[in-house]
Write an enzyme that holds these catalytic residues in place. Structure first.
Site, PDB file in Angstrom:
ATOM      1  N   GLY A 227       0.825  -1.189   0.000  1.00 55.27           N
ATOM      2  CA  GLY A 227       0.000   0.000   0.000  1.00 55.27           C
ATOM      3  C   GLY A 227       0.863   1.245   0.000  1.00 55.27           C
ATOM      4  N   TYR A 311     -10.108   3.312 -11.853  1.00 56.35           N
ATOM      5  CA  TYR A 311      -9.824   3.890 -10.529  1.00 56.35           C
ATOM      6  C   TYR A 311      -9.822   5.422 -10.544  1.00 56.35           C
ATOM      7  CZ  TYR A 311      -7.848  -0.788  -9.643  1.00 56.35           C
ATOM      8  OH  TYR A 311      -7.643  -2.129  -9.510  1.00 56.35           O
ATOM      9  N   CYS A 337     -14.100   1.685 -28.470  1.00 56.03           N
ATOM     10  CA  CYS A 337     -15.482   2.128 -28.596  1.00 56.03           C
ATOM     11  C   CYS A 337     -16.191   2.012 -27.264  1.00 56.03           C
ATOM     12  CB  CYS A 337     -16.181   1.355 -29.704  1.00 56.03           C
ATOM     13  SG  CYS A 337     -15.528   1.878 -31.291  1.00 56.03           S
TER      14      CYS A 337
END
Ligand SMILES: *Cc1c(COP(=O)(O)O)cnc(C)c1O
Length: 410
Positions: A227, A311, A337
């Protein structure tokens, strides 16, 4: 990537030359940056018995894995396939940790049989593991400490509703199974989610984990996951690993005194090691002057880099073909697309048809999350190592897209 004499280079090689030689879209990784990031972590945690377990799902190319192994890292995997890739890259079974989620017990068994260290994140699996192996196989237990951390809803993993880890509130059930089977729980593990920067939150989690570890007799490792946040743009908050290193070292020494022995400290960085090393280069296909924006349509899309759409990730964009060009606003969009916006009204050096744009910080969860959506082949991958550009994955072709399809008569 450095700007010298009006030209962008990686390790002395002009990036436009790399793009010309190998074509675009193209993922390019700078080996030096990967090595530098690993050294930073090794330096910050030199006060403890550190082991880095590179979370390879961030970028799984075998040549990258070999580089990371040479830099004295072990590896964290999340699937049997990643275990196989790690073995192929030369990692020894005991250097591989398997941290899966929602897999059947049979996968755990296969990993144990290969000699891989398994990290269990489910009470039912822990019970099955105990019944089958007793104390004959070592394991780690993944804990959910219920501490909120993480940059984006979708990558938070430590909160109460998260599917990851065994709840800290179920510690009595864990200990019951532990005692019943005399388990060799060598490690306690926590990974509170990608993208958290707050050292205080990290330490809050560490304290909960050390507290819990005192209830086990077999702990030799504390695995604090990852993290570690990296900067995607100027001014982004990042994890201060120097301060974190000092605090973790102090907390480890205190724990060691209470426990009677000092555990190894493990981390499993993915993004921190490879994010900044990777750039996705793409060519500008078309420009469109619409009332809302000036669109620069490039020859890649969310099929190759999904982070902006998945995200809301910010990726810095550099027009490497026109470093002196006057700045104005462009919206950089993909060729898929589907809405695939890389940047909305971003100030860039004048973008022209045929220019090469660099999407920075694309090393982690870039290629590894890519797809063949719209039946577009995936890009090639290049590693710049010792001043030379090496092709480490060929560009896909239509053949790769059709490879497993079976035509039947209809
Ligand atoms: C994904 C993952 C990591 C790596 O996270 P980063 O944010 O890329 O550092 C570490 N540990 C586990 C168990 C993971 O699933």
């Amino acid at each position: 990537m450095q700007l010298e004499n009006n030209t962008y280079h990686i390790q002395g090689i002009p990036v436009e030359q790399i793009c010309k030689e190998f074509g675009t879209p193209l993922y390019v990784y700078d080996a030096q940056v990967i090595e530098k990031q690993i050294l930073k972590l090794q330096e910050a945690f030199k006060g403890v018995r550190l082991k880095l377990k590179y979370a390879c799902k961030a970028l799984t190319n075998i040549s990258i894995l070999k580089l990371i192994r040479k830099a004295n890292c072990d590896i964290d995997t999340v699937s049997l396939e990643e275990i196989e890739i790690a073995l192929k890259a030369g990692f020894l079974p005991f250097q591989i940790t398997f941290t899966p989620n929602s897999v059947p017990f049979s996968e755990i068994v296969l990993a144990v049989e290969k000699g891989v260290f398994v990290n269990i994140d489910n009470l039912q699996i822990l019970e099955e593991f105990g019944a089958k192996y007793g104390n004959k196989a070592r394991c780690s237990i993944r804990i959910n400490p219920h501490v909120e951390a993480g940059g984006n809803e979708k990558i938070k993993t430590g909160h109460a509703e998260s599917k990851f880890g065994i709840s800290i509130e179920q510690q009595n059930e864990i200990l019951e199974i532990y005692n019943k089977y005399n388990l060799d729980v060598m490690a306690l593990h926590v990974h509170t989610g990608s993208d958290f920067s707050d050292v205080e939150v990290f330490m809050q989690v560490a304290e909960i984990m050390f507290e819990l570890a005192l209830k086990f007799k077999t702990i030799k490792i504390m695995d604090f996951g990852s993290g570690f946040k990296v900067a995607y743009k100027d001014g982004d908050k990042t994890t201060n690993i120097t301060i974190l290193g000092e605090k973790i070292t102090a907390a480890t020494k205190i724990f060691a005194q209470k426990y009677g022995s000092e555990p190894q400290i493990w981390f499993e960085p993915g993004k921190f090691i490879v994010s900044d090393a990777g750039i996705l280069f793409a060519e500008v296909n078309v420009l469109k002057h619409s009332p809302a924006s000036v669109f620069a349509g490039i020859n890649t899309g969310l099929n190759h880099l999904i982070r902006p759409m998945m995200y809301d990730a910010y990726h810095e964009i550099v027009n490497v073909s026109n470093p002196e060009g006057e700045k104005s606003e462009f919206s950089v969009v993909g060729y898929i697309c589907e809405t695939d916006t890389f940047a909305w009204n971003r100030k860039l050096n004048q973008v022209r048809k045929g220019d090469i744009l660099a999407l920075l910080n694309a090393g982690a969860y870039g290629f590894s999350m890519s797809s063949q959506y719209n039946s577009r082949p995936r890009p090639a991958e290049i590693m710049i190592h010792h001043g030379k550009a090496h092709l480490i994955r060929k560009r896909e072709t239509l053949e790769d897209i059709l490879h497993n399809q079976i035509e039947i008569d209809v």
